[in-house]
Scaffold this active site. Structure first.
Site, short mmCIF file in Angstrom:
data_model
loop_
_atom_site.label_atom_id
_atom_site.label_comp_id
_atom_site.label_asym_id
_atom_site.label_seq_id
_atom_site.Cartn_x
_atom_site.Cartn_y
_atom_site.Cartn_z
N TYR A 109 2.31 -0.36 0.78
CA TYR A 109 3.31 -0.13 1.64
C TYR A 109 4.83 -0.45 1.18
O TYR A 109 5.54 -0.41 1.79
CB TYR A 109 3.45 -2.05 2.20
CG TYR A 109 1.84 -1.58 3.43
CD1 TYR A 109 0.71 -0.99 3.08
CD2 TYR A 109 2.27 -2.21 4.89
CE1 TYR A 109 -0.36 -1.62 4.20
CE2 TYR A 109 1.48 -1.62 5.46
CZ TYR A 109 0.27 -1.57 4.45
OH TYR A 109 -1.20 -1.50 5.92
N LYS B 298 -9.59 -2.61 -7.12
CA LYS B 298 -10.24 -1.86 -7.41
C LYS B 298 -9.83 -1.40 -9.00
O LYS B 298 -9.46 -1.12 -9.70
CB LYS B 298 -9.05 -0.79 -6.93
CG LYS B 298 -10.37 0.31 -7.19
CD LYS B 298 -11.97 0.52 -6.10
CE LYS B 298 -12.47 1.93 -6.77
NZ LYS B 298 -14.20 2.33 -6.23
N ASP C 234 -14.74 -1.25 -2.81
CA ASP C 234 -16.07 0.03 -2.02
C ASP C 234 -16.78 -1.08 -1.37
O ASP C 234 -18.25 -1.34 -0.18
CB ASP C 234 -16.22 0.81 -2.65
CG ASP C 234 -15.86 1.31 -3.72
OD1 ASP C 234 -16.14 -0.58 -4.39
OD2 ASP C 234 -16.53 1.81 -4.99
N ASP D 283 -5.23 -4.75 4.78
CA ASP D 283 -5.59 -4.12 5.86
C ASP D 283 -6.42 -3.68 6.43
O ASP D 283 -6.99 -3.91 7.82
CB ASP D 283 -4.11 -3.92 6.58
CG ASP D 283 -4.04 -2.86 7.40
OD1 ASP D 283 -3.89 -3.17 8.45
OD2 ASP D 283 -3.76 -1.63 7.27
N ASP E 26 -9.39 -5.52 9.33
CA ASP E 26 -10.13 -4.99 10.89
C ASP E 26 -11.73 -5.07 10.77
O ASP E 26 -12.27 -5.62 11.99
CB ASP E 26 -9.97 -3.58 11.32
CG ASP E 26 -7.94 -3.08 11.66
OD1 ASP E 26 -7.35 -4.70 11.43
OD2 ASP E 26 -8.44 -2.46 12.53
C1 IPM Z 1 -1.42 -5.09 10.79
C2 IPM Z 1 -1.26 -3.99 11.28
C3 IPM Z 1 0.35 -3.17 10.64
C4 IPM Z 1 0.37 -2.98 9.09
C5 IPM Z 1 1.36 -1.73 10.78
C6 IPM Z 1 1.16 -2.11 13.05
C7 IPM Z 1 2.54 -1.67 10.29
O1 IPM Z 1 -2.01 -2.62 11.20
O2 IPM Z 1 -0.74 -6.06 10.95
O3 IPM Z 1 -2.49 -4.97 10.29
O4 IPM Z 1 -0.20 -2.21 8.48
O5 IPM Z 1 0.31 -4.00 8.31
MG MG Z 2 -3.67 -3.07 10.09
#
Ligand code: IPM
Ligand code: MG
Length: 360
Positions: free
Chosen positions: A141, A191, A223, A247, A251
């Site tokens: 990032y 990885k 993975d 990240d 999710d």
């Molecule tokens: C998160 C989001 C952020 C990230 C974005 C909005 C920059 O997806 O906090 O997970 O990628 O960190």
């Molecule tokens: Mg995110």
């Protein structure tokens, strides 16, 4: 002494989920007898519209001076065509970097009544309680060089995945310490079969294990970790990983709990201010329609009480109130199942229900 809280609603559903969360935060403060100084600032797309910058200097300064920051979300289609360094997301990334918030705690906890809302079979997720610890101020990032340039008559895009030993060590220590306070198991995700930087990651994490003999350390390729999260998620206790893997995996873990709308997060520095935000985004498709689930933001307030305000009682009370509202059958649209006793409510009503069930 009053605690300074900076509220940054941001874009999309950010402002909608923030209102009930602030109401819960205020009620909990009154109940435990602490005084909050709450003020609001600009970040993200709305900050671009009003000031030309996704992170106005005033916002960063006020955040740095606060005890805690509560953020809604940033981004939306309106700003999608801007260059990367002017996008709303840059506001959030700038806050994380500017405040040194290297440790991102993302608990994926299944509230019992929501087992049917998960995309996995209820028996796979019943009792799920995972903590993902994501490194937040390094890795791909923020790595340099980065950009898009012309080489041999074509455009080439590049980013750099870089971690130094001290960055790996400090996030690993947070993870070992969290594992000590929880189930005693830590899985480091990398990885290392392909990327040198994550070979170093694995080496540094392994090197610390001797200092935490009560923690059982394991390693997993990313993975495989993604696969294991949807195959048998309860095998995990604490997961520690780099910025981008974290990240993605967070999710995935969020969905196990029924909805991305349920997942809170805390971003912490070595000392100083903490930032609290829901893991979900700004959901432009449902913004302004009283449909968004405010529970991730309300649960982020609970994390704020636990990690920045030193009021674990208030944190427990907020989490219990959320549990009670769900047990009573109330759902926002994203977590509705097909049970007959469910009642679907909007953002505002869900917030009121949490307030009604709050007993500190
Ligand atoms: C998160 C989001 C952020 C990230 C974005 C909005 C920059 O997806 O906090 O997970 O990628 O960190
Ligand atoms: Mg995110």
């Amino acid at each position: 002494m009053a605690k300074d809280i900076l509220i940054l609603p941001g874009d999309g559903i950010g402002a909608e989920v923030m209102a009930p969360a602030v109401a819960v935060m205020t009620a909990a403060a009154a109940a435990v007898g602490i005084e909050l100084n709450v003020s609001e600032g600009l970040v993200g797309g709305i900050a671009i519209d009003e000031t030309g910058s996704p992170l106005p200097t005033g916002t960063l300064e006020r955040a740095a001076a606060a005890d805690a920051v509560l953020l809604g979300g940033v981004g939306g289609p309106r700003w999608d065509d801007l260059p990367t360094d002017q996008r709303p997301e840059k506001g959030l990334l700038g806050l994380r970097q500017g405040l040194g918030l290297f440790a991102n705690l993302r608990p994926a906890l299944l509230f019992g009544p929501l087992a049917a809302a998960s995309s996995l079979k209820p028996e796979l997720v019943a009792g799920l309680d995972i903590l993902i610890i994501r490194e937040l101020t390094g890795g791909i990032y923020f790595g340099e060089p980065r950009g898009v340039e012309v080489r041999d008559n074509e455009r080439v895009g590049f980013n750099t995945l870089v971690y130094s030993e001290h960055e790996i060590e400090r996030i690993a220590r947070v993870a070992f310490e969290m594992a000590q306070k929880r189930g005693g198991r830590l899985c480091s995700v990398d990885k290392a079969n392909v990327l040198e930087v994550t070979q170093l990651w694995r080496e540094v994490v392994t090197g610390l294990a001797g200092e935490y003999p009560d923690v059982e350390l394991s390693h997993m390729y990313v993975d495989n970790a993604a696969m294991q999260l949807v195959r048998a998620p309860k095998q995990f206790d604490v997961i520690v990983t780099g910025n981008m893997f974290g990240d993605i995996l967070s999710d995935c873990a969020a969905m196990l709990t029924g909805s991305l709308g349920m997942l809170p997060s805390a971003s912490l520095a070595s000392s100083g201010v903490g930032l609290y935000e829901p893991v979900h985004g700004t959901a432009p498709d449902i913004a302004g329609r009283d449909l968004a689930n405010p529970l991730a933001t309300i649960l982020s307030v609970a994390m704020m009480y636990r990690y920045s305000l030193d009021q674990p009682g208030a944190a427990d009370a907020i989490e219990n109130a959320v549990g009670a509202v769900l047990a009573a059958g109330y759902r926002t649209a994203d977590i509705r199942g097909d049970a007959a006793d469910e009642q679907v409510v909007g953002t505002g009503r869900m917030g009121e229900l949490v307030l009604e069930h709050l007993s500190v």
